[in-house]
Structure formats: structure tokens, C-alpha cells
Design a protein around this motif. Structure first.
Motif, PDB file in Angstrom:
ATOM      1  N   MET A   1      16.869  11.399  -2.097  1.00  0.00           N
ATOM      2  CA  MET A   1      16.659  10.000  -1.743  1.00  0.00           C
ATOM      3  C   MET A   1      15.830   9.952  -0.467  1.00  0.00           C
ATOM      4  O   MET A   1      16.116  10.662   0.495  1.00  0.00           O
ATOM      5  N   VAL A   2      14.801   9.120  -0.485  1.00  0.00           N
ATOM      6  CA  VAL A   2      13.862   9.031   0.632  1.00  0.00           C
ATOM      7  C   VAL A   2      13.918   7.629   1.230  1.00  0.00           C
ATOM      8  O   VAL A   2      13.653   6.644   0.537  1.00  0.00           O
ATOM      9  N   PHE A   3      14.283   7.548   2.507  1.00  0.00           N
ATOM     10  CA  PHE A   3      14.289   6.294   3.240  1.00  0.00           C
ATOM     11  C   PHE A   3      12.957   6.224   3.984  1.00  0.00           C
ATOM     12  O   PHE A   3      12.638   7.112   4.778  1.00  0.00           O
ATOM     13  N   VAL A   4      12.172   5.180   3.691  1.00  0.00           N
ATOM     14  CA  VAL A   4      10.799   5.115   4.181  1.00  0.00           C
ATOM     15  C   VAL A   4      10.632   3.969   5.168  1.00  0.00           C
ATOM     16  O   VAL A   4      10.925   2.814   4.855  1.00  0.00           O
ATOM     17  N   GLU A   5      10.135   4.309   6.352  1.00  0.00           N
ATOM     18  CA  GLU A   5       9.749   3.316   7.342  1.00  0.00           C
ATOM     19  C   GLU A   5       8.234   3.174   7.258  1.00  0.00           C
ATOM     20  O   GLU A   5       7.498   4.164   7.339  1.00  0.00           O
ATOM     21  N   VAL A   6       7.770   1.939   7.056  1.00  0.00           N
ATOM     22  CA  VAL A   6       6.339   1.667   6.936  1.00  0.00           C
ATOM     23  C   VAL A   6       5.881   0.956   8.205  1.00  0.00           C
ATOM     24  O   VAL A   6       6.475  -0.044   8.614  1.00  0.00           O
ATOM     25  N   ARG A   7       4.835   1.487   8.814  1.00  0.00           N
ATOM     26  CA  ARG A   7       4.242   0.850   9.987  1.00  0.00           C
ATOM     27  C   ARG A   7       2.765   0.636   9.731  1.00  0.00           C
ATOM     28  O   ARG A   7       2.046   1.564   9.365  1.00  0.00           O
ATOM     29  N   THR A   8       2.313  -0.595   9.910  1.00  0.00           N
ATOM     30  CA  THR A   8       0.923  -0.943   9.657  1.00  0.00           C
ATOM     31  C   THR A   8       0.312  -1.511  10.931  1.00  0.00           C
ATOM     32  O   THR A   8       0.922  -2.358  11.581  1.00  0.00           O
ATOM     33  N   ARG A   9      -0.868  -1.034  11.257  1.00  0.00           N
ATOM     34  CA  ARG A   9      -1.570  -1.513  12.444  1.00  0.00           C
ATOM     35  C   ARG A   9      -3.002  -1.875  12.080  1.00  0.00           C
ATOM     36  O   ARG A   9      -3.633  -1.205  11.259  1.00  0.00           O
ATOM     37  N   SER A  10      -3.503  -2.925  12.715  1.00  0.00           N
ATOM     38  CA  SER A  10      -4.900  -3.307  12.536  1.00  0.00           C
ATOM     39  C   SER A  10      -5.738  -2.829  13.716  1.00  0.00           C
ATOM     40  O   SER A  10      -6.957  -2.879  13.669  1.00  0.00           O
TER      41      SER A  10
ATOM     42  N   ARG B   1       9.770   7.639  -7.205  1.00  0.00           N
ATOM     43  CA  ARG B   1      10.217   6.437  -7.910  1.00  0.00           C
ATOM     44  C   ARG B   1      10.867   5.499  -6.900  1.00  0.00           C
ATOM     45  O   ARG B   1      11.809   5.877  -6.207  1.00  0.00           O
ATOM     46  N   ILE B   2      10.358   4.290  -6.800  1.00  0.00           N
ATOM     47  CA  ILE B   2      10.904   3.303  -5.863  1.00  0.00           C
ATOM     48  C   ILE B   2      12.191   2.749  -6.457  1.00  0.00           C
ATOM     49  O   ILE B   2      12.210   2.284  -7.593  1.00  0.00           O
ATOM     50  N   VAL B   3      13.275   2.810  -5.679  1.00  0.00           N
ATOM     51  CA  VAL B   3      14.561   2.293  -6.166  1.00  0.00           C
ATOM     52  C   VAL B   3      14.989   1.021  -5.434  1.00  0.00           C
ATOM     53  O   VAL B   3      15.836   0.287  -5.940  1.00  0.00           O
ATOM     54  N   ASP B   4      14.411   0.756  -4.270  1.00  0.00           N
ATOM     55  CA  ASP B   4      14.778  -0.457  -3.540  1.00  0.00           C
ATOM     56  C   ASP B   4      13.695  -0.792  -2.519  1.00  0.00           C
ATOM     57  O   ASP B   4      13.004   0.091  -2.022  1.00  0.00           O
TER      58      ASP B   4
ATOM     59  N   ASP C   1      12.614  -0.442   4.849  1.00  0.00           N
ATOM     60  CA  ASP C   1      11.434  -0.937   4.139  1.00  0.00           C
ATOM     61  C   ASP C   1      11.424  -0.531   2.672  1.00  0.00           C
ATOM     62  O   ASP C   1      11.320  -1.372   1.789  1.00  0.00           O
ATOM     63  N   LEU C   2      11.488   0.780   2.405  1.00  0.00           N
ATOM     64  CA  LEU C   2      11.457   1.283   1.030  1.00  0.00           C
ATOM     65  C   LEU C   2      12.475   2.397   0.866  1.00  0.00           C
ATOM     66  O   LEU C   2      12.699   3.181   1.800  1.00  0.00           O
ATOM     67  N   ILE C   3      13.067   2.459  -0.320  1.00  0.00           N
ATOM     68  CA  ILE C   3      13.936   3.582  -0.681  1.00  0.00           C
ATOM     69  C   ILE C   3      13.405   4.119  -1.994  1.00  0.00           C
ATOM     70  O   ILE C   3      13.186   3.366  -2.948  1.00  0.00           O
ATOM     71  N   ALA C   4      13.168   5.422  -2.015  1.00  0.00           N
ATOM     72  CA  ALA C   4      12.567   6.050  -3.188  1.00  0.00           C
ATOM     73  C   ALA C   4      13.339   7.309  -3.552  1.00  0.00           C
ATOM     74  O   ALA C   4      14.154   7.809  -2.775  1.00  0.00           O
ATOM     75  N   LEU C   5      13.074   7.815  -4.742  1.00  0.00           N
ATOM     76  CA  LEU C   5      13.611   9.100  -5.168  1.00  0.00           C
ATOM     77  C   LEU C   5      12.448  10.063  -5.353  1.00  0.00           C
ATOM     78  O   LEU C   5      11.463   9.747  -6.021  1.00  0.00           O
ATOM     79  N   ASP C   6      12.592  11.240  -4.750  1.00  0.00           N
ATOM     80  CA  ASP C   6      11.651  12.337  -4.923  1.00  0.00           C
ATOM     81  C   ASP C   6      12.441  13.429  -5.630  1.00  0.00           C
ATOM     82  O   ASP C   6      13.122  14.223  -4.992  1.00  0.00           O
ATOM     83  N   GLY C   7      12.422  13.392  -6.958  1.00  0.00           N
ATOM     84  CA  GLY C   7      13.338  14.239  -7.726  1.00  0.00           C
ATOM     85  C   GLY C   7      14.744  13.700  -7.536  1.00  0.00           C
ATOM     86  O   GLY C   7      15.019  12.540  -7.825  1.00  0.00           O
TER      87      GLY C   7
ATOM     88  N   LEU D   1       0.830  -1.206   0.000  1.00  0.00           N
ATOM     89  CA  LEU D   1       0.000   0.000   0.000  1.00  0.00           C
ATOM     90  C   LEU D   1       0.867   1.259   0.000  1.00  0.00           C
ATOM     91  O   LEU D   1       0.590   2.209  -0.731  1.00  0.00           O
ATOM     92  N   ALA D   2       1.908   1.245   0.822  1.00  0.00           N
ATOM     93  CA  ALA D   2       2.806   2.400   0.913  1.00  0.00           C
ATOM     94  C   ALA D   2       3.512   2.640  -0.414  1.00  0.00           C
ATOM     95  O   ALA D   2       3.639   3.792  -0.868  1.00  0.00           O
ATOM     96  N   GLU D   3       3.954   1.578  -1.043  1.00  0.00           N
ATOM     97  CA  GLU D   3       4.639   1.706  -2.328  1.00  0.00           C
ATOM     98  C   GLU D   3       3.709   2.314  -3.377  1.00  0.00           C
ATOM     99  O   GLU D   3       4.085   3.250  -4.085  1.00  0.00           O
ATOM    100  N   SER D   4       2.500   1.804  -3.468  1.00  0.00           N
ATOM    101  CA  SER D   4       1.529   2.351  -4.424  1.00  0.00           C
ATOM    102  C   SER D   4       1.237   3.818  -4.134  1.00  0.00           C
ATOM    103  O   SER D   4       1.153   4.641  -5.056  1.00  0.00           O
TER     104      SER D   4
END
Length: 125
Positions: free
Chosen positions: A49-58, A26-29, A40-46, A15-18
Motif C-alpha cells: 500500500m502506497v500513501f502518496v503526498e502530491v505537491r505541485t508548484r508553479s 492501482r489507485i484505491v482511494d 492525497d492518494l492511496i495506491a497499491l503497488d502489488g 497528473l500524479a494519479e495518471s
């Protein structure tokens, strides 16, 4: 880790990637693992470089997804990012740390009881 928690985490990362791709990043890793941890995710915003921590809770019984990121986790992510940047083949002009917090309202891997709520904290730490 239980199977249901693992599946919840995987679903949250998808969900976070989408979400990020729809915002123009742009997701690079994905799931970059080292002996010391995982990004969790590494992306490029222009060119950033964006290092993304994803946390999901129910459930929010023990706090929100974003609140679950401790000082220790932030420090580990900083260290992992520096390690990643040192191994990069090209210089990175800037970088930041984002958090994607997702509340699903259910822990089941099939049909959701509600539409997931996604919160994006840019430059979270």
C-alpha cells in the motif's frame, strides 16, 4: 486558499494519479479526509500500500515542491496512514510513503507555458 492554488493542486493530483497508473499502480482511494488531515492518494503497488503526498508548484521561488514537505507534515501523514490501516478491512502486508512533486511553470488553470515536470520519490520517508 485562493482559487488558483486550489485548481493547481487539483491538476497536480490528476497528473500524479495518471502517472502512477501508467507505472502500473492501482489507485484505491483519493483525498482521504479525517478530522486531523488528508491523504492525497492511496495506491497499491502489488501488495504494497502506497500513501502518496502530491505537491505541485508553479514557481520555485520559495523552493521545490518536494522541499515543501516538512517534518511536521511527514509525521501527520504517518499518523493518518496508521489510522487508515487500522480501519482497513483486510491486513496490509507492507506500506510505504511516496512523494510526487510537480512543477508546472504556470499557475493558470488553462494552457500551460511548459510541459509539467513530475518527480516521483518512492519510499520518501
Amino acid at each position: 486558499m485562493s482559487e488558483s492554488r486550489r485548481l493547481l493542486g487539483q491538476r497536480g493530483e490528476k497528473l500524479a494519479e495518471s502517472y502512477l497508473v501508467n507505472k502500473g499502480l492501482r489507485i484505491v482511494d483519493r483525498n482521504v479526509r479525517t478530522k486531523r488531515g488528508e491523504i492525497d492518494l492511496i495506491a497499491l503497488d502489488g501488495t504494497c500500500m502506497v500513501f502518496v503526498e502530491v505537491r505541485t508548484r508553479s514557481s520555485q521561488m520559495f523552493g521545490t515542491a518536494a522541499e515543501s514537505i516538512t517534518w511536521k507534515k511527514k509525521q501527520k501523514l504517518r499518523e493518518l496512514a496508521i489510522e487508515y490501516l487500522h480501519q482497513a478491512s483486510q491486513p496490509v502486508p507492507s506500506f510505504r510513503f511516496d512523494v510526487i512533486a510537480i512543477f508546472t511553470g504556470t499557475s493558470r488553470g488553462d494552457e500551460d507555458l511548459m510541459k509539467p515536470v513530475i518527480e516521483h520519490y518512492e519510499s520518501a520517508f
